[in-house]
Design a protein around this motif. Structure first.
Motif, PDB file in Angstrom:
ATOM      1  N   GLU A  11     148.348 105.068 -43.766  1.00  0.00           N
ATOM      2  CA  GLU A  11     148.919 103.866 -43.195  1.00  0.00           C
ATOM      3  C   GLU A  11     147.968 103.268 -42.165  1.00  0.00           C
ATOM      4  O   GLU A  11     147.760 102.054 -42.106  1.00  0.00           O
ATOM      5  N   ALA A  14     145.125 101.832 -44.029  1.00  0.00           N
ATOM      6  CA  ALA A  14     145.522 100.548 -44.633  1.00  0.00           C
ATOM      7  C   ALA A  14     145.598  99.476 -43.582  1.00  0.00           C
ATOM      8  O   ALA A  14     145.181  98.341 -43.790  1.00  0.00           O
ATOM      9  N   ARG A  18     143.396  96.202 -43.425  1.00  0.00           N
ATOM     10  CA  ARG A  18     143.965  94.862 -43.329  1.00  0.00           C
ATOM     11  C   ARG A  18     143.359  94.112 -42.151  1.00  0.00           C
ATOM     12  O   ARG A  18     143.050  92.923 -42.249  1.00  0.00           O
TER      13      ARG A  18
END
Length: 283
Positions: A11, A14, A18
């Motif tokens: 997470e 990610a 992003r």
């Protein structure tokens, strides 16, 4: 546990990805914006260069225009100087013309005054001539009357001249006759017989008797006739009778008389008293 903690969870990865993608996207957007700005700047620069080039061309044209205007200005200055000189000459000519106009106005006023004076004089002259003409007409009428009177006077004078001519002719004839002594004696005796002295002699003759009569001529160029009457040798009278036609009156007058013949030259009688007491030549 330790490696897992260092590598993180998916997470987190990610999320980091992003974030990185977002950052890359932002960078791409910034790069695109920069490229766009660069293109705009390039276009703006090219436009500026074109504008500068146009400005340079316009400046060149303006410089040429300025040179042309300066040349025209110099020519205009020369023309203006010529205009100013011509204007000065025109102003001086205008002043001269104005002075001439002023003089002519003064002369015109004087001429009008003279003309008015001449009109008055002409009017007075016409009036005088009218009066003179009226006087002349009256004189002509008077002269015509005088001429008529003169014509009558001339006729009368002609008649008098004719009468004088006839009288002159008679006087000439009388002078021709009187040139003869005998005719002069007879003319003197006739003149005495026509005078008033004949009555004086007749009155004395009635008192003293008939007288002795002696008739003779004076000693002169055109002699008068002397008639001497003597009564009884004591009283005497001598008369003068002048038969000349130009002798003034009295043509018969008593020349001398007396009561004593002493000292008086007596002459023999050559005439006598006839009928009516008139003296007749011859005894």
């Amino acid at each position: 546990m330790g490696e897992a903690g260092e590598q993180g969870s998916p997470e987190e990865l990610a999320a980091r990805l992003r974030v990185r993608e977002n950052r890359l996207r932002e960078l791409h957007e910034e790069l695109a914006a920069l490229r766009l700005a660069s293109d705009e700047a390039r276009a703006s620069r090219e436009a500026g260069e074109e504008w500068v080039r146009r400005l340079e061309e316009e400046r060149g044209r303006l410089k040429e225009r300025i040179r042309t205007l300066e040349e025209r200005l110099r020519e205009g200055r020369r023309d203006r100087e010529g205009y100013e000189r011509r204007l000065g000459r025109l102003q001086r000519e205008l002043e001269r013309r104005e002075a001439e106009i002023s003089r002519r106005d003064d002369a015109l006023r004087r001429r009008e005054e003279e003309l008015e004076s001449l009109r008055r004089e002409a009017g007075e002259l016409v009036a005088r001539k009218d009066r003179a003409l009226q006087d002349a007409l009256r004189r002509v009428v008077g002269l015509e009357r005088d001429l008529e009177e003169r014509e009558g006077e001339i006729q009368r004078l002609r008649r008098e001249m004719e009468e004088l001519g006839e009288r002159l002719e008679r006087e000439r004839e009388l002078r021709r006759r009187l040139a003869e002594p005998a005719n002069r004696l007879r003319a003197g005796i006739e003149l005495f017989n026509e005078s008033g002295h004949l009555r004086t002699v007749a009155s004395l003759s009635r008192t003293l008797g008939p007288p002795e009569v002696h008739v003779e001529l004076e000693e002169s160029g055109e002699p008068a006739v002397l008639l001497t009457f003597t009564w009884q040798g004591i009283s005497w009278q001598t008369y003068t009778a002048n038969p000349n036609p130009d002798v003034e009156e009295p043509r018969v007058y008593l020349k001398s008389a007396g009561e004593d013949l002493s000292g008086v030259e007596t002459k023999p009688p050559n005439a006598r008293l006839g009928p009516g007491g008139k003296v007749l030549l011859g005894l």
